[in-house]
Enzyme design. Structure first.
Site, PDB file in Angstrom:
ATOM      1  N   TYR A  23     -12.569  40.959   6.528  1.00 13.07           N
ATOM      2  CA  TYR A  23     -12.337  41.004   7.932  1.00 13.07           C
ATOM      3  C   TYR A  23     -12.592  39.432   8.424  1.00 13.07           C
ATOM      4  O   TYR A  23     -12.456  38.925   9.686  1.00 13.07           O
ATOM      5  CB  TYR A  23     -13.186  41.940   8.915  1.00 13.07           C
ATOM      6  CG  TYR A  23     -12.954  43.330   8.371  1.00 13.07           C
ATOM      7  CD1 TYR A  23     -11.638  43.918   8.627  1.00 13.07           C
ATOM      8  CD2 TYR A  23     -13.852  43.874   7.540  1.00 13.07           C
ATOM      9  CE1 TYR A  23     -11.490  45.063   8.261  1.00 13.07           C
ATOM     10  CE2 TYR A  23     -13.517  45.258   7.230  1.00 13.07           C
ATOM     11  CZ  TYR A  23     -12.369  45.942   7.503  1.00 13.07           C
ATOM     12  OH  TYR A  23     -12.003  46.971   7.057  1.00 13.07           O
ATOM     13  N   ASN A  75      -5.934  48.825  17.459  1.00 17.16           N
ATOM     14  CA  ASN A  75      -6.787  48.710  15.863  1.00 17.16           C
ATOM     15  C   ASN A  75      -7.810  49.896  16.094  1.00 17.16           C
ATOM     16  O   ASN A  75      -8.905  49.570  16.423  1.00 17.16           O
ATOM     17  CB  ASN A  75      -7.343  47.269  15.687  1.00 17.16           C
ATOM     18  CG  ASN A  75      -7.938  47.351  14.379  1.00 17.16           C
ATOM     19  OD1 ASN A  75      -7.992  48.249  13.495  1.00 17.16           O
ATOM     20  ND2 ASN A  75      -8.356  46.111  13.700  1.00 17.16           N
ATOM     21  N   HIS A  81      -6.480  56.593   9.736  1.00 17.91           N
ATOM     22  CA  HIS A  81      -6.002  57.200   8.488  1.00 17.91           C
ATOM     23  C   HIS A  81      -5.980  58.765   8.663  1.00 17.91           C
ATOM     24  O   HIS A  81      -5.894  59.427   7.780  1.00 17.91           O
ATOM     25  CB  HIS A  81      -6.621  56.666   7.183  1.00 17.91           C
ATOM     26  CG  HIS A  81      -6.771  55.208   7.606  1.00 17.91           C
ATOM     27  ND1 HIS A  81      -5.578  54.465   7.128  1.00 17.91           N
ATOM     28  CD2 HIS A  81      -7.640  54.234   7.472  1.00 17.91           C
ATOM     29  CE1 HIS A  81      -5.850  53.323   7.314  1.00 17.91           C
ATOM     30  NE2 HIS A  81      -7.376  53.139   7.517  1.00 17.91           N
ATOM     31  N   ASP A  88      -2.353  62.385  18.830  1.00 21.05           N
ATOM     32  CA  ASP A  88      -1.768  63.116  19.824  1.00 21.05           C
ATOM     33  C   ASP A  88      -2.086  62.434  21.288  1.00 21.05           C
ATOM     34  O   ASP A  88      -1.374  62.572  22.162  1.00 21.05           O
ATOM     35  CB  ASP A  88      -2.278  64.470  20.150  1.00 21.05           C
ATOM     36  CG  ASP A  88      -2.071  65.250  18.908  1.00 21.05           C
ATOM     37  OD1 ASP A  88      -1.080  65.096  18.131  1.00 21.05           O
ATOM     38  OD2 ASP A  88      -2.580  66.631  18.456  1.00 21.05           O
ATOM     39  N   HIS A 101      -4.004  45.810  12.282  1.00 16.32           N
ATOM     40  CA  HIS A 101      -5.096  45.776  11.214  1.00 16.32           C
ATOM     41  C   HIS A 101      -5.277  44.449  10.804  1.00 16.32           C
ATOM     42  O   HIS A 101      -4.265  43.478  10.344  1.00 16.32           O
ATOM     43  CB  HIS A 101      -4.652  46.784   9.894  1.00 16.32           C
ATOM     44  CG  HIS A 101      -4.363  48.059  10.228  1.00 16.32           C
ATOM     45  ND1 HIS A 101      -5.484  49.030  10.655  1.00 16.32           N
ATOM     46  CD2 HIS A 101      -3.306  48.657  10.762  1.00 16.32           C
ATOM     47  CE1 HIS A 101      -4.758  50.110  10.896  1.00 16.32           C
ATOM     48  NE2 HIS A 101      -3.699  50.043  10.960  1.00 16.32           N
ATOM     49  N   MET A 102      -6.510  44.085  10.807  1.00 13.15           N
ATOM     50  CA  MET A 102      -6.854  42.691  10.382  1.00 13.15           C
ATOM     51  C   MET A 102      -6.520  42.246   8.682  1.00 13.15           C
ATOM     52  O   MET A 102      -6.050  41.215   8.389  1.00 13.15           O
ATOM     53  CB  MET A 102      -8.137  42.196  10.566  1.00 13.15           C
ATOM     54  CG  MET A 102      -8.525  41.955  12.052  1.00 13.15           C
ATOM     55  SD  MET A 102     -10.254  41.819  12.581  1.00 13.15           S
ATOM     56  CE  MET A 102     -10.522  39.769  11.693  1.00 13.15           C
ATOM     57  N   SER A 103      -6.878  43.449   8.060  1.00 14.49           N
ATOM     58  CA  SER A 103      -6.670  43.323   6.614  1.00 14.49           C
ATOM     59  C   SER A 103      -5.193  44.116   6.120  1.00 14.49           C
ATOM     60  O   SER A 103      -4.730  44.805   6.923  1.00 14.49           O
ATOM     61  CB  SER A 103      -7.803  44.042   5.718  1.00 14.49           C
ATOM     62  OG  SER A 103      -7.667  45.443   6.023  1.00 14.49           O
ATOM     63  N   ARG A 112      -6.348  54.210   2.587  1.00 10.14           N
ATOM     64  CA  ARG A 112      -6.021  53.222   3.843  1.00 10.14           C
ATOM     65  C   ARG A 112      -4.557  53.091   3.921  1.00 10.14           C
ATOM     66  O   ARG A 112      -3.860  52.404   4.987  1.00 10.14           O
ATOM     67  CB  ARG A 112      -6.857  51.996   3.669  1.00 10.14           C
ATOM     68  CG  ARG A 112      -8.225  52.020   3.860  1.00 10.14           C
ATOM     69  CD  ARG A 112      -8.907  50.903   3.993  1.00 10.14           C
ATOM     70  NE  ARG A 112     -10.282  50.615   3.603  1.00 10.14           N
ATOM     71  CZ  ARG A 112     -11.328  50.882   4.430  1.00 10.14           C
ATOM     72  NH1 ARG A 112     -10.762  51.215   5.787  1.00 10.14           N
ATOM     73  NH2 ARG A 112     -12.553  51.005   4.168  1.00 10.14           N
TER      74      ARG A 112
END
Length: 148
Positions: A23, A75, A81, A88, A101-103, A112
């Site tokens: 991150y 994010n 996951h 919903d 997502h940063m990664s 993931r």
């Protein structure tokens, strides 16, 4: 002025302190500052929200619906996951949703690789660190304006 909400999920208040390999060292406050600078350039308003409580995130998604936000950036962290509750809630929205997502979640642990939001979001941006957020904001504005 177009209004967009940025939803930061679980553990994001620890950016800058947690797992710098994945991150980086940028803090959540710095991410939000970068988003505000770009929002001003793009002529939109971005409201940032972070929580470590799934129910609070769900409530903020509902609030975005009632406030007629023009787009949602999210994010959700690990909730991505497995949180069918957040999925919903997001499915109620009728505006573009961009998952961030940063990664690169597809280059990490197997669990993931799957997003329970994938089939309801406009798109996903991952693997570019803080630039994932900025790319997502640009994508949301394009989706609002139908210029994608």
């Amino acid at each position: 002025m177009r209004k967009i909400v940025m939803l930061h999920g679980i553990n994001h208040n620890m950016f800058g302190k947690r797992d710098p390999v994945q991150y980086g060292t940028i803090t959540l406050e710095q991410i939000n500052e970068r988003l505000q600078v770009l929002a001003q350039e793009l002529g939109v308003e971005v409201e940032c929200f972070q929580t470590n409580h799934e129910g609070e995130m769900c409530e903020r998604i509902h609030q975005a619906f009632f406030e007629n936000k023009d787009a949602v950036l999210i994010n959700a962290g690990a909730w991505t996951h497995y949180s069918y509750g957040l999925r919903d809630a997001l499915a109620i929205l009728t505006v573009p949703i961009v998952e961030i997502h940063m990664s690169n979640i597809h280059a990490r642990e197997e669990f993931r690789h799957h997003s329970v939001f994938a089939d309801i979001v406009k798109g996903q941006i991952s693997g570019f660190g803080v630039d994932s957020y900025l790319l997502a904001l640009r994508a949301a504005v394009a989706a609002i304006e139908h210029t994608y």
